[in-house]
Design a protein around this motif. Structure first.
Motif, PDB file in Angstrom:
ATOM      1  N   ARG A 116      42.820  44.086  39.274  1.00  0.00           N
ATOM      2  CA  ARG A 116      41.591  44.137  38.266  1.00  0.00           C
ATOM      3  C   ARG A 116      42.122  44.326  36.843  1.00  0.00           C
ATOM      4  O   ARG A 116      41.781  43.547  36.036  1.00  0.00           O
ATOM      5  CB  ARG A 116      40.517  45.009  38.621  1.00  0.00           C
ATOM      6  N   ILE A 117      42.815  45.307  36.632  1.00  0.00           N
ATOM      7  CA  ILE A 117      43.606  45.800  35.420  1.00  0.00           C
ATOM      8  C   ILE A 117      44.509  45.298  34.826  1.00  0.00           C
ATOM      9  O   ILE A 117      44.694  44.878  33.648  1.00  0.00           O
ATOM     10  CB  ILE A 117      43.382  47.458  35.151  1.00  0.00           C
ATOM     11  N   GLY A 118      45.311  44.880  35.912  1.00  0.00           N
ATOM     12  CA  GLY A 118      46.717  44.153  35.381  1.00  0.00           C
ATOM     13  C   GLY A 118      47.653  45.220  34.912  1.00  0.00           C
ATOM     14  O   GLY A 118      47.642  46.252  35.132  1.00  0.00           O
TER      15      GLY A 118
ATOM     16  N   ILE B 126      44.814  58.309  39.460  1.00  0.00           N
ATOM     17  CA  ILE B 126      44.009  57.279  38.707  1.00  0.00           C
ATOM     18  C   ILE B 126      45.065  56.232  38.364  1.00  0.00           C
ATOM     19  O   ILE B 126      46.280  56.508  38.107  1.00  0.00           O
ATOM     20  CB  ILE B 126      43.240  57.898  37.704  1.00  0.00           C
ATOM     21  N   TYR B 127      44.598  55.086  38.331  1.00  0.00           N
ATOM     22  CA  TYR B 127      45.438  53.845  37.590  1.00  0.00           C
ATOM     23  C   TYR B 127      44.881  53.626  36.509  1.00  0.00           C
ATOM     24  O   TYR B 127      43.663  53.211  35.932  1.00  0.00           O
ATOM     25  CB  TYR B 127      45.556  52.719  38.329  1.00  0.00           C
ATOM     26  N   GLU B 128      45.576  53.565  35.238  1.00  0.00           N
ATOM     27  CA  GLU B 128      44.994  53.254  33.819  1.00  0.00           C
ATOM     28  C   GLU B 128      45.947  52.003  33.164  1.00  0.00           C
ATOM     29  O   GLU B 128      47.202  52.029  33.516  1.00  0.00           O
ATOM     30  CB  GLU B 128      45.550  54.293  32.698  1.00  0.00           C
ATOM     31  N   GLY B 129      45.263  51.170  32.629  1.00  0.00           N
ATOM     32  CA  GLY B 129      46.017  50.086  32.136  1.00  0.00           C
ATOM     33  C   GLY B 129      46.736  50.604  30.782  1.00  0.00           C
ATOM     34  O   GLY B 129      46.253  51.488  30.001  1.00  0.00           O
ATOM     35  N   PHE B 130      47.938  49.994  30.621  1.00  0.00           N
ATOM     36  CA  PHE B 130      48.792  50.531  29.283  1.00  0.00           C
ATOM     37  C   PHE B 130      48.175  50.033  28.035  1.00  0.00           C
ATOM     38  O   PHE B 130      47.623  48.995  27.836  1.00  0.00           O
ATOM     39  CB  PHE B 130      50.256  49.928  29.345  1.00  0.00           C
TER      40      PHE B 130
END
Ligand code: AMP
Length: 352
Positions: free
Chosen positions: A136-138, A175-179
């Motif tokens: 979803r976020i890449g 948690i996964y965060e987009g850069f």
């Protein structure tokens, strides 16, 4: 109002507590540190020390009974046991601020609820969650532990989807965060009194190395200065919503689309150490003033510019060289063991 002469309790025994205690001493207060470690560098400069676990309610209650007010310098403390403090002394900032700030999911949801914009994120509790988040976020992105992360610890960079498949997930909420592609990083540090009086320090431009703050510079670059007003508006909303008392820090990325919220700390902050010499009233002193109900001091600059460099690990051995320049303000935290990545001290220079 808690007058000078009273005792301020500090949960946490590190350099932030040490510098709060030094500021408190200047105002005539006594400090009492509560920390689990036997050798606290904050306790070294305090009147009293209780060695205890942060979830030992009986020990917390006995400690609070000896304090006129209790504060904290460390946010990775479980909030629930702190209820043991309330019958004995007020806790500033409130435990709610800890609950929000110590969990990256709570923190981002809370800030979004107030109109702030964090990096795109997703809660990750399984390998499937991670795959879905990456889809979803890449990529690139960063997987982080929700709790207990600091100075870049508990973080894994995911450059391409295959990295996510290879990763052995730690058995912790994640948690996964987009850069975020940022032009610079900065922090907003404010102090709020119980009556809602809020003051800001100038925003420092922060440069990190290996996930650890390396240098804070004031004034910040123009790209940051153009975004400070928006960032401050969000920080004030956070402080008001939490009925916050004391110093609060929000960290931001300055991007082409405006400020992106990174994280918050319900406490004095490393990116504000320059305020000791660089402003009329430091973050530490105004924190003490706020939690004791004293009037705040001016946060105005005392110089045209300020640069603060952290002394990490072996950097601390350079103290003779640092002192050989009479313009340097050296702060060493008194930590016995030098370890790579450990914050040992800092040095501040004013541009007069
Ligand atoms: P944190 O502990 O989350 O503040 O991360 C430490 C440092 O890693 C930050 O100050 C940034 O330099 C970098 N970093 C963390 N998260 C991101 C992100 N989502 N995008 C870009 N850089 C990041």
């Amino acid at each position: 109002m808690i007058p000078p002469g009273e005792t301020i309790g500090i949960l946490g025994g590190g350099q932030l507590g040490r510098m709060i205690a030094l500021a408190a001493a200047n105002l005539g207060y006594r400090c009492h540190v509560f920390a689990p470690e036997a050798d606290s560098i904050a306790a070294d400069v305090c009147a009293q020390f209780t060695q205890g676990a942060y979830d030992d309610e009986a020990a917390l209650a006995a400690f609070a009974a000896q304090c006129a007010v209790v504060t904290y310098e460390f946010e990775n403390v479980a909030a629930a046991p702190l209820a043991a403090i309330a019958p004995h002394a007020p806790l500033h900032p409130p435990a709610r601020a800890l609950e929000v700030a110590q969990d990256r999911v709570n923190e981002k949801s809370f800030v979004e609820g107030l109109g702030g914009r964090p990096a795109p994120w997703a809660q990750v509790d399984s390998a499937e969650d991670l795959r879905a988040a990456v889809a979803r976020i890449g990529t690139p992105g960063i997987l982080k532990t929700r709790r207990d992360g600091y100075d870049g610890k508990g973080q894994w960079r995911i450059m391409q989807p295959a990295d996510a498949d290879r990763l052995e997930l730690p058995a912790k909420p994640l948690i996964y965060e987009g850069f975020v592609t940022f032009q610079a990083e900065f922090s907003v540090i404010l102090v709020r009194t119980a009556t809602g009086d809020v003051r800001f320090w100038d925003s420092a431009e922060n440069v990190h190395k290996n996930g650890i703050l390396d240098r804070s510079t004031v004034p910040a670059a123009p790209v940051i200065l153009a975004q400070v007003e928006d960032a401050r508006a969000l920080a004030k909303k956070v402080a008001d919503a939490l009925e916050y008392v004391g110093v609060l820090t929000l960290e931001f990325f300055a991007t082409a689309d405006g400020p992106v919220f990174n994280e918050m700390a319900p406490r004095v902050h490393n990116s504000g150490h320059w305020t000791i010499e660089g402003t009329l009233t430091s973050q530490f002193e105004n924190h003490v003033r706020a939690i004791c109900g004293l009037p705040l001091g001016s946060t105005a600059l005392a110089a045209r510019g300020v640069v603060m460099d952290n002394l990490i690990g072996d950097d601390a051995h350079d103290w003779p060289k640092i002192l050989s320049d009479e313009a340097n303000h050296l702060h060493l935290y008194g930590k016995a063991a030098v370890r790579p990545g450990r914050k040992m001290g800092h040095v501040t220079r004013l541009v007069l």
